[in-house]
Write an enzyme that holds these catalytic residues in place. Structure first.
Site, mmCIF file in Angstrom:
data_model
loop_
_atom_site.group_PDB
_atom_site.id
_atom_site.type_symbol
_atom_site.label_atom_id
_atom_site.label_comp_id
_atom_site.label_asym_id
_atom_site.label_seq_id
_atom_site.Cartn_x
_atom_site.Cartn_y
_atom_site.Cartn_z
ATOM 1 C CG MET A 84 -1.727 -1.321 1.215
ATOM 2 S SD MET A 84 -3.440 -0.961 1.922
ATOM 3 C CE MET A 84 -2.991 -0.476 3.615
ATOM 4 C CG HIS A 89 6.702 -2.094 2.169
ATOM 5 N ND1 HIS A 89 6.711 -0.809 2.989
ATOM 6 C CD2 HIS A 89 5.632 -2.505 2.329
ATOM 7 C CE1 HIS A 89 5.581 -0.847 3.412
ATOM 8 N NE2 HIS A 89 4.752 -1.808 3.227
ATOM 9 C CB VAL A 91 12.166 -5.459 8.602
ATOM 10 C CG1 VAL A 91 13.393 -4.533 8.603
ATOM 11 C CG2 VAL A 91 12.599 -6.517 7.389
#
Ligand code: AMP
Length: 282
Positions: A30, A37, A176
């Site tokens: 998104m 990401h 992460v």
């Protein structure tokens, strides 16, 4: 790196790559991209030959009281991140492009969508599954990359792929974290300085449970109490749920054994934060 805003354009870009026999890797997002990401993009780059990142704030996965308009959209910075980390194409459609008419067809992964986050976000996973199915049909990837941070999402999407015989494979990448343990999330931007200070308690609480399990504790109720105690250190944290479940079925378990998911969700100021750990308990 090529950028497409329409379905027609991204299909053309991908069919050219595909016709050269390249294996397509896909990272649905998104936007408001961060190191979480990036880890997905990098993994896709290692394992496939043409990496497509989608940036789409999907309206059908937001509830009526969830403010989709406030969701961060730093589009130019996102493009830079994609380019810098080896994406070959970005698909960034508008809501109108993805939903040109009122959507009447939904993918509802029963049971798995109803527990944990599904309780407070009733139509969330229906929106996620539906948009992923649409994106998979548009991009036709060989492999799609998802983060363990959204553990229930992974389980729902894997089940949709199995139940509908969708022709792709899922790779799940580890969560992460910031150096203080907070799982990276686009929603961390909503936290003020005080709230940000308390946010690492989520992972600290999960780690505490893991320590108890390693020391031999097996009772879920006891473990949940320990997690609660740590979260309650912050007066700003409101617990949505603390769940200890079978990692395949998402069924609540009284005693930890086998593949176990310990997941929690809290409200911290304006942000709803989630985190989880996955354990294999002998
Ligand atoms: P989102 O943009 O939040 O929809 O996330 C897109 C993808 O990135 C999903 O597969 C997420 O699970 C994944 N993701 C988000 N945050 C993290 C993180 N901290 N570590 C690993 N993956 C993440």
């Amino acid at each position: 790196m090529q950028i497409a805003k329409t379905i027609e354009d991204i299909k053309m870009i991908i069919s050219e790559a595909g016709s050269f026999g390249k294996k397509i890797g896909f990272v649905p997002t998104m936007g408001a991209l961060h190191a979480g990401h990036i880890s997905l993009i990098k993994k896709a780059k290692q394992q496939t030959e043409f990496v497509v990142v989608s940036i789409f704030v999907n309206p059908t996965q937001f509830g009526p009281n969830e403010d989709i308009d406030k969701y961060p959209r730093p589009f130019e910075a996102d493009l830079e991140i994609c380019k810098h980390n080896g994406a070959d194409a970005v698909f960034a459609p508008s809501a109108q492009e993805m939903y040109p008419q009122k959507n009447l067809t939904w993918i509802n992964v029963e049971k798995l969508s109803e527990s944990l986050c599904g309780k407070t976000r009733p139509n969330h996973f229906r929106g996620v599954a539906t948009v992923c199915a649409k994106l998979f049909n548009i991009v036709q990837p060989d492999v799609a990359y998802f983060g363990q941070k959204d553990a229930q999402q992974v389980i729902v999407i894997k089940r949709m792929i199995a139940d509908l015989n969708l022709p792709l494979r899922i790779v799940v990448c580890p969560t992460v974290r910031e150096s203080d343990g907070l799982a990276m999330s686009s929603r961390n931007k909503y936290l003020n300085a005080e709230q940000r200070k308390d946010a690492p308690l989520l992972y600290a609480a999960l780690q505490e449970a893991e320590i108890f399990i390693k020391a031999g504790e097996r009772k879920s109720d006891f473990l949940k109490e320990q997690i609660k105690k740590i979260l309650n250190i912050s007066s700003q944290i409101a617990i949505d749920y603390i769940s200890i479940v079978n990692a395949d079925t998402l069924d609540e378990i009284d005693e930890v054994k086998g593949k176990v998911l310990i997941a929690l969700a809290v409200k911290l100021g304006p942000a709803r934060l989630i985190d989880n750990i996955l354990l294999d308990v002998k």
